[in-house]
Design a protein around this motif. Structure first.
Motif, PDB file in Angstrom:
ATOM      1  N   ILE A   9       0.894  -1.210   0.005  1.00 44.49           N
ATOM      2  CA  ILE A   9       0.040  -0.026  -0.105  1.00 44.49           C
ATOM      3  C   ILE A   9       0.788   1.469   0.090  1.00 44.49           C
ATOM      4  CG2 ILE A   9      -1.513   1.251   1.281  1.00 44.49           C
ATOM      5  CD1 ILE A   9      -2.827  -1.422   2.159  1.00 44.49           C
ATOM      6  N   ASN A  10       1.871   1.284   0.627  1.00 45.96           N
ATOM      7  CA  ASN A  10       2.972   2.424   0.945  1.00 45.96           C
ATOM      8  C   ASN A  10       3.442   2.856  -0.601  1.00 45.96           C
ATOM      9  OD1 ASN A  10       2.250   3.130   3.484  1.00 45.96           O
ATOM     10  ND2 ASN A  10       3.890   1.686   4.409  1.00 45.96           N
ATOM     11  N   GLY A  15       3.777   8.340  -1.308  1.00 42.92           N
ATOM     12  CA  GLY A  15       3.993   9.078  -0.278  1.00 42.92           C
ATOM     13  C   GLY A  15       2.804   9.875   0.282  1.00 42.92           C
ATOM     14  N   HIS A  16       1.826  10.306  -0.481  1.00 45.38           N
ATOM     15  CA  HIS A  16       0.985  11.242  -0.043  1.00 45.38           C
ATOM     16  C   HIS A  16      -0.265  10.348   0.854  1.00 45.38           C
ATOM     17  CE1 HIS A  16       2.501  13.071  -3.588  1.00 45.38           C
ATOM     18  NE2 HIS A  16       2.419  14.261  -2.889  1.00 45.38           N
ATOM     19  N   ILE A  88      -7.599   3.954   1.747  1.00 41.99           N
ATOM     20  CA  ILE A  88      -7.880   5.498   1.898  1.00 41.99           C
ATOM     21  C   ILE A  88      -6.891   6.373   2.651  1.00 41.99           C
ATOM     22  CG2 ILE A  88     -10.260   5.385   1.136  1.00 41.99           C
ATOM     23  CD1 ILE A  88     -11.162   5.966   3.998  1.00 41.99           C
ATOM     24  N   GLY A  89      -6.245   5.779   3.717  1.00 38.76           N
ATOM     25  CA  GLY A  89      -5.399   6.605   4.417  1.00 38.76           C
ATOM     26  C   GLY A  89      -4.858   5.467   5.741  1.00 38.76           C
TER      27      GLY A  89
END
Length: 133
Positions: A9-10, A15-16, A88-89
Motif C-alpha cells: 500500500i505504501n 508518499g501522500h 484510503i489512509g
C-alpha cells in the motif's frame, strides 16, 4: 503476514498519506463502511455486497479496528491483496498508540473479571474451612 499488505500500500500511494482520527472513522459505519486493519484505513462500502462472508460481518466491524477479526478468520492472500484497492489512509500515530495500549477486545476485561471471581470464591472457601476446623 499483514505487514506485506502495508508495504504494498505504501508503494502505491506515492508518499501522500491521509491520516484519520478514531472519531472520524467511527462516523463511517452507517451510510458507508470504513475499517481499520493494521493501522490502515479502508473504505469497503462498495465491497459489502460482494463479501463472501456476508455484508453483516463487515457492517458489524465498520467504524472500528477490525484487525483482530480479519486475522482470526484467516483471509487468503487474494483477500489481502484486494485490500489495496480500498485503501484510503492511515490511523494517526497517537491513535495507534491508544489502540495498542487500550485494545477494545472484550477479553481484556472478561478474563481478569473471571479470574477475580474465582480467586474470591477460593478465598471464601478457604476461610470457611479454617473457621470450621
Amino acid at each position: 503476514m499483514g505487514e506485506e499488505i502495508n508495504d504494498n500500500i505504501n508503494n502505491t500511494n506515492d508518499g501522500h498519506v491521509k491520516y484519520y482520527t478514531l472519531e472520524e472513522i467511527k462516523t463511517h459505519k452507517s451510510t458507508d463502511a470504513w475499517l481499520i486493519i493494521h493501522d490502515k484505513e479502508y473504505n469497503i462500502t462498495s465491497f459489502l455486497e460482494e463479501h463472501p462472508g456476508g455484508e453483516e460481518v463487515l457492517v458489524e466491524q465498520a467504524g472500528a479496528d477490525a484487525t483482530e477479526s480479519f486475522e482470526d478468520v484467516g483471509h487468503s492472500t487474494d483477500a489481502r491483496e484486494m485490500l489495496i484497492q480500498y485503501y484510503i489512509g492511515e490511523l494517526q500515530m497517537v491513535q495507534r498508540f491508544a489502540l495498542s495500549v487500550f485494545p477494545s477486545s472484550w477479553t481484556t476485561w472478561l478474563i481478569p473479571a473471571i479470574a477475580a471471581v474465582v480467586v474470591g470464591i477460593m478465598y471464601r472457601y478457604y476461610m470457611l474451612e479454617r473457621k470450621s476446623s
